[in-house]
Design a protein around this motif. Structure first.
Motif, PDB file in Angstrom:
ATOM      1  N   GLY A  75       0.826  -1.203   0.000  1.00  0.00           N
ATOM      2  CA  GLY A  75       0.000   0.000   0.000  1.00  0.00           C
ATOM      3  C   GLY A  75       0.859   1.251   0.000  1.00  0.00           C
ATOM      4  O   GLY A  75       0.571   2.218  -0.715  1.00  0.00           O
ATOM      5  N   ALA A  76       1.932   1.235   0.796  1.00  0.00           N
ATOM      6  CA  ALA A  76       2.837   2.386   0.840  1.00  0.00           C
ATOM      7  C   ALA A  76       3.565   2.567  -0.493  1.00  0.00           C
ATOM      8  O   ALA A  76       3.694   3.693  -0.983  1.00  0.00           O
ATOM      9  CB  ALA A  76       3.848   2.210   1.979  1.00  0.00           C
ATOM     10  N   VAL A  77       4.012   1.475  -1.084  1.00  0.00           N
ATOM     11  CA  VAL A  77       4.679   1.561  -2.381  1.00  0.00           C
ATOM     12  C   VAL A  77       3.707   2.079  -3.432  1.00  0.00           C
ATOM     13  O   VAL A  77       4.064   2.945  -4.244  1.00  0.00           O
ATOM     14  CB  VAL A  77       5.258   0.187  -2.793  1.00  0.00           C
ATOM     15  CG1 VAL A  77       5.707   0.187  -4.252  1.00  0.00           C
ATOM     16  CG2 VAL A  77       6.412  -0.197  -1.878  1.00  0.00           C
ATOM     17  N   ASP A  78       2.483   1.612  -3.426  1.00  0.00           N
ATOM     18  CA  ASP A  78       1.477   2.075  -4.380  1.00  0.00           C
ATOM     19  C   ASP A  78       1.224   3.574  -4.206  1.00  0.00           C
ATOM     20  O   ASP A  78       1.155   4.321  -5.186  1.00  0.00           O
ATOM     21  CB  ASP A  78       0.179   1.291  -4.186  1.00  0.00           C
ATOM     22  CG  ASP A  78      -0.905   1.713  -5.151  1.00  0.00           C
ATOM     23  OD1 ASP A  78      -0.638   1.745  -6.369  1.00  0.00           O
ATOM     24  OD2 ASP A  78      -2.031   1.994  -4.687  1.00  0.00           O
ATOM     25  N   TRP A  79       1.111   4.011  -2.956  1.00  0.00           N
ATOM     26  CA  TRP A  79       0.873   5.426  -2.691  1.00  0.00           C
ATOM     27  C   TRP A  79       2.056   6.276  -3.184  1.00  0.00           C
ATOM     28  O   TRP A  79       1.853   7.327  -3.793  1.00  0.00           O
ATOM     29  CB  TRP A  79       0.645   5.649  -1.200  1.00  0.00           C
ATOM     30  CG  TRP A  79       0.372   7.075  -0.864  1.00  0.00           C
ATOM     31  CD1 TRP A  79      -0.807   7.730  -0.962  1.00  0.00           C
ATOM     32  CD2 TRP A  79       1.342   8.034  -0.398  1.00  0.00           C
ATOM     33  NE1 TRP A  79      -0.644   9.034  -0.576  1.00  0.00           N
ATOM     34  CE2 TRP A  79       0.669   9.253  -0.226  1.00  0.00           C
ATOM     35  CE3 TRP A  79       2.701   7.963  -0.107  1.00  0.00           C
ATOM     36  CZ2 TRP A  79       1.312  10.393   0.226  1.00  0.00           C
ATOM     37  CZ3 TRP A  79       3.333   9.100   0.334  1.00  0.00           C
ATOM     38  CH2 TRP A  79       2.638  10.302   0.495  1.00  0.00           C
ATOM     39  N   LEU A  80       3.276   5.796  -2.927  1.00  0.00           N
ATOM     40  CA  LEU A  80       4.458   6.529  -3.384  1.00  0.00           C
ATOM     41  C   LEU A  80       4.542   6.600  -4.909  1.00  0.00           C
ATOM     42  O   LEU A  80       4.880   7.643  -5.466  1.00  0.00           O
ATOM     43  CB  LEU A  80       5.727   5.886  -2.830  1.00  0.00           C
ATOM     44  CG  LEU A  80       5.984   6.102  -1.338  1.00  0.00           C
ATOM     45  CD1 LEU A  80       7.148   5.233  -0.875  1.00  0.00           C
ATOM     46  CD2 LEU A  80       6.258   7.559  -1.047  1.00  0.00           C
ATOM     47  N   VAL A  81       4.209   5.539  -5.586  1.00  0.00           N
ATOM     48  CA  VAL A  81       4.230   5.539  -7.045  1.00  0.00           C
ATOM     49  C   VAL A  81       3.173   6.498  -7.583  1.00  0.00           C
ATOM     50  O   VAL A  81       3.435   7.285  -8.501  1.00  0.00           O
ATOM     51  CB  VAL A  81       4.030   4.115  -7.604  1.00  0.00           C
ATOM     52  CG1 VAL A  81       3.762   4.131  -9.099  1.00  0.00           C
ATOM     53  CG2 VAL A  81       5.241   3.247  -7.297  1.00  0.00           C
ATOM     54  N   GLN A  82       1.975   6.464  -6.995  1.00  0.00           N
ATOM     55  CA  GLN A  82       0.926   7.386  -7.435  1.00  0.00           C
ATOM     56  C   GLN A  82       1.341   8.830  -7.189  1.00  0.00           C
ATOM     57  O   GLN A  82       1.130   9.700  -8.040  1.00  0.00           O
ATOM     58  CB  GLN A  82      -0.384   7.090  -6.702  1.00  0.00           C
ATOM     59  CG  GLN A  82      -1.077   5.849  -7.188  1.00  0.00           C
ATOM     60  CD  GLN A  82      -2.383   5.616  -6.447  1.00  0.00           C
ATOM     61  OE1 GLN A  82      -2.861   6.484  -5.708  1.00  0.00           O
ATOM     62  NE2 GLN A  82      -2.973   4.447  -6.634  1.00  0.00           N
ATOM     63  N   TYR A  83       1.931   9.103  -6.036  1.00  0.00           N
ATOM     64  CA  TYR A  83       2.395  10.450  -5.711  1.00  0.00           C
ATOM     65  C   TYR A  83       3.474  10.887  -6.692  1.00  0.00           C
ATOM     66  O   TYR A  83       3.476  12.019  -7.169  1.00  0.00           O
ATOM     67  CB  TYR A  83       2.908  10.490  -4.270  1.00  0.00           C
ATOM     68  CG  TYR A  83       3.415  11.838  -3.850  1.00  0.00           C
ATOM     69  CD1 TYR A  83       2.519  12.864  -3.514  1.00  0.00           C
ATOM     70  CD2 TYR A  83       4.779  12.111  -3.783  1.00  0.00           C
ATOM     71  CE1 TYR A  83       2.981  14.108  -3.140  1.00  0.00           C
ATOM     72  CE2 TYR A  83       5.240  13.355  -3.390  1.00  0.00           C
ATOM     73  CZ  TYR A  83       4.344  14.344  -3.072  1.00  0.00           C
ATOM     74  OH  TYR A  83       4.790  15.580  -2.713  1.00  0.00           O
ATOM     75  N   GLY A  84       4.395   9.987  -7.008  1.00  0.00           N
ATOM     76  CA  GLY A  84       5.460  10.306  -7.950  1.00  0.00           C
ATOM     77  C   GLY A  84       4.930  10.574  -9.341  1.00  0.00           C
ATOM     78  O   GLY A  84       5.407  11.482 -10.025  1.00  0.00           O
TER      79      GLY A  84
END
Length: 58
Positions: free
Chosen positions: A44-53
């Motif tokens: 979930g954290a990786v997904d959020w970071l990718v979306q933010y990026g």
């Protein structure tokens, strides 16, 4: 005839299986649930970071 022999051998093998006790089963279940929660938080954290990026780049 082959099917009957198959089911007999399955029954024979199942009698030789050593099944875990209740304490071991609870421990293993807790471990699986705990690791699943940790992985879901990580992904979930990786997904959020990718979306933010991706939003930052666009």
């Amino acid at each position: 005839m082959h099917l009957l022999r198959f089911f007999k051998s399955v029954g024979k093998e199942m009698k030789q299986v050593s099944w875990p006790g209740v304490k071991q089963l609870r421990h293993d279940t807790g471990t699986v649930i705990g690791i699943s929660v940790l992985f879901s938080i990580f992904f979930g954290a990786v997904d959020w970071l990718v979306q933010y990026g991706l939003k930052f780049l666009a």
